[in-house]
Design an enzyme around this catalytic site. Structure first.
Site, short mmCIF file in Angstrom:
data_model
loop_
_atom_site.label_atom_id
_atom_site.label_comp_id
_atom_site.label_asym_id
_atom_site.label_seq_id
_atom_site.Cartn_x
_atom_site.Cartn_y
_atom_site.Cartn_z
N THR A 12 0.81 -1.21 0.00
CA THR A 12 0.00 0.00 0.00
C THR A 12 0.84 1.27 0.00
OG1 THR A 12 -1.84 -1.12 1.07
CG2 THR A 12 -1.77 1.27 1.29
N THR A 83 1.18 -4.63 4.38
CA THR A 83 0.92 -5.04 5.76
C THR A 83 0.24 -6.40 5.90
OG1 THR A 83 -1.17 -3.81 5.78
CG2 THR A 83 0.80 -2.65 6.56
N ASP A 84 -0.45 -6.88 4.87
CA ASP A 84 -1.21 -8.12 5.02
C ASP A 84 -0.34 -9.35 5.26
OD1 ASP A 84 -3.92 -7.22 4.90
OD2 ASP A 84 -3.62 -6.83 2.76
#
Length: 163
Positions: A12, A83-84
């Site tokens: 992101t 971040t996932d």
């Protein structure tokens, strides 16, 4: 720290959104531009390794990242990552001899006003200079041990694993 290695993997932090389609793509790494604008007092070298949403980072990508970091001379390493799957990647990077590796990212793109990207990068830069060798995550104003943290998707933040 005189020299920082930065390896970018996408996520992101580097996303670019297209309003007409409500779609995005992972764009060019933003961290080099950000650090230059901030006038940091250290040298850095950016290796743009991947341009992926972290949901699509797989084991072969993680092994490529591990090999790339291990092959570089710098002892201080900052990795930008989505971040996932950041926690999983940080666990794979643990144990690289003589390296302090800090992964960070953003919950909104660096190009967006109010993004947490600059804050997270600042935390990561401070952490990579002061921590002993190992693998860490810098998110939400904290430094996390990847063996003891998870991303809470519903709350959109990182939190300690419950024993």
């Amino acid at each position: 720290m005189d020299n920082l290695l930065i390896v970018t993997t996408g996520g992101t932090i580097d996303k670019v959104y297209f309003d007409a389609k409500s779609d995005y793509q992972v764009g060019d790494p933003q961290i080099g531009r950000m650090l230059q604008e901030l006038g940091v007092a250290f040298r850095f070298h950016v290796i743009p390794l991947l341009r992926k949403d972290s949901l699509f980072v797989d084991d072969s990508d993680r092994q490529l990242l591990r090999a790339t970091i291990a092959a570089q001379d710098e002892a201080c390493v900052l990795v930008t990552h989505g971040t996932d799957s950041m926690v999983e990647t940080a666990r794979v990077l643990a144990g690289i001899e003589g390296k302090t590796i800090v992964l960070t990212g953003a919950l909104s793109p660096a190009r967006f006003e109010g993004s947490d990207a600059e804050f997270n990068i600042g935390c990561a830069v401070g952490a990579v200079q002061s921590l002993p060798p190992g693998s860490y995550i810098a998110m939400n104003g904290r430094i996390w041990d990847p063996a003891k943290v998870r991303k809470n998707v519903d709350a959109n933040r990182f939190e300690a694993l419950q024993p």
